[in-house]
Write an enzyme that holds these catalytic residues in place. Structure first.
Site, PDB file in Angstrom:
ATOM      1  N   HIS A  17     -24.321  29.711 -36.857  1.00  0.00           N
ATOM      2  CA  HIS A  17     -24.109  28.326 -37.294  1.00  0.00           C
ATOM      3  C   HIS A  17     -25.394  27.516 -37.126  1.00  0.00           C
ATOM      4  O   HIS A  17     -25.797  26.777 -38.013  1.00  0.00           O
ATOM      5  CB  HIS A  17     -23.019  27.633 -36.453  1.00  0.00           C
ATOM      6  N   LYS A  41      -3.494  23.954 -35.174  1.00  0.00           N
ATOM      7  CA  LYS A  41      -4.200  25.081 -34.584  1.00  0.00           C
ATOM      8  C   LYS A  41      -4.779  24.679 -33.235  1.00  0.00           C
ATOM      9  O   LYS A  41      -5.418  23.643 -33.114  1.00  0.00           O
ATOM     10  CB  LYS A  41      -5.332  25.483 -35.542  1.00  0.00           C
ATOM     11  N   ARG A  90     -22.074  34.546 -44.201  1.00  0.00           N
ATOM     12  CA  ARG A  90     -22.532  35.745 -43.498  1.00  0.00           C
ATOM     13  C   ARG A  90     -22.593  36.937 -44.429  1.00  0.00           C
ATOM     14  O   ARG A  90     -23.396  37.843 -44.244  1.00  0.00           O
ATOM     15  CB  ARG A  90     -21.587  36.077 -42.341  1.00  0.00           C
ATOM     16  N   SER A 127     -17.225  32.959 -34.564  1.00  0.00           N
ATOM     17  CA  SER A 127     -16.684  32.283 -33.386  1.00  0.00           C
ATOM     18  C   SER A 127     -15.543  33.088 -32.781  1.00  0.00           C
ATOM     19  O   SER A 127     -15.459  33.237 -31.555  1.00  0.00           O
ATOM     20  CB  SER A 127     -16.192  30.883 -33.768  1.00  0.00           C
TER      21      SER A 127
END
Length: 157
Positions: A17, A41, A90, A127
């Site tokens: 990030h 969440k 990514r 993450s």
């Protein structure tokens, strides 16, 4: 003045990030790192903790500010008077996930999404993976900023 928003959950922010944020900060006069909050969440780090961590690891970037938002990112971008979103990728799987959202955002509001590739050495870092490895006692120090590593160790001590 050129400006953009780089949204994400950043739970926690990783070196991948940070790589994208640093590169985007070179290309815009102002870059807002927007912590997106999903009220359905539960994250490992609270929204406030994520904001603090991002502020700490981006303190060397004077044109970066950190904020949080709920709802559609295009609504936030519009409210900020901006028209550009920066998303890190990514791999091709990330692109397949992000492409329809970018097209929808452009169709809904004219907001453009710029994709930036992360450092290939960090393409496997997420993450979720960092949390899982750290929780199980693995060493993630080289994949997250030092401040994040310290906080992960404290969370799982």
């Amino acid at each position: 003045m050129s400006s953009a928003v780089c949204p994400g959950s950043f739970d926690p922010i990783t070196s991948g990030h940070l790589y994208v944020i640093e590169r985007a900060a070179q290309r815009f006069d102002e870059l807002v790192v927007a912590v997106t909050v999903n009220p359905y969440k539960q994250g490992l780090f609270s929204t406030e903790e994520r904001i603090e961590l991002i502020q700490e690891v981006t303190a060397h970037l004077p044109n970066v500010r950190v904020d949080s938002t709920t709802g559609l990112i295009v609504d936030y971008v519009r409210a900020q008077g901006m028209s550009t979103i920066v998303k890190g990728l990514r791999n091709g799987v990330d692109f397949e996930y992000e492409q329809p959202m970018a097209q929808m955002n452009r169709e809904m509001t004219g907001c453009e999404t710029i994709f930036m590739l992360t450092d290939p050495a960090l393409a496997h870092v997420s993450s979720s993976l960092m949390k899982e490895v750290a929780k199980l006692g693995g060493d993630v120090e080289r994949f997250v900023p030092a401040a994040v590593h310290k906080r992960l160790l404290a969370k799982f001590a």
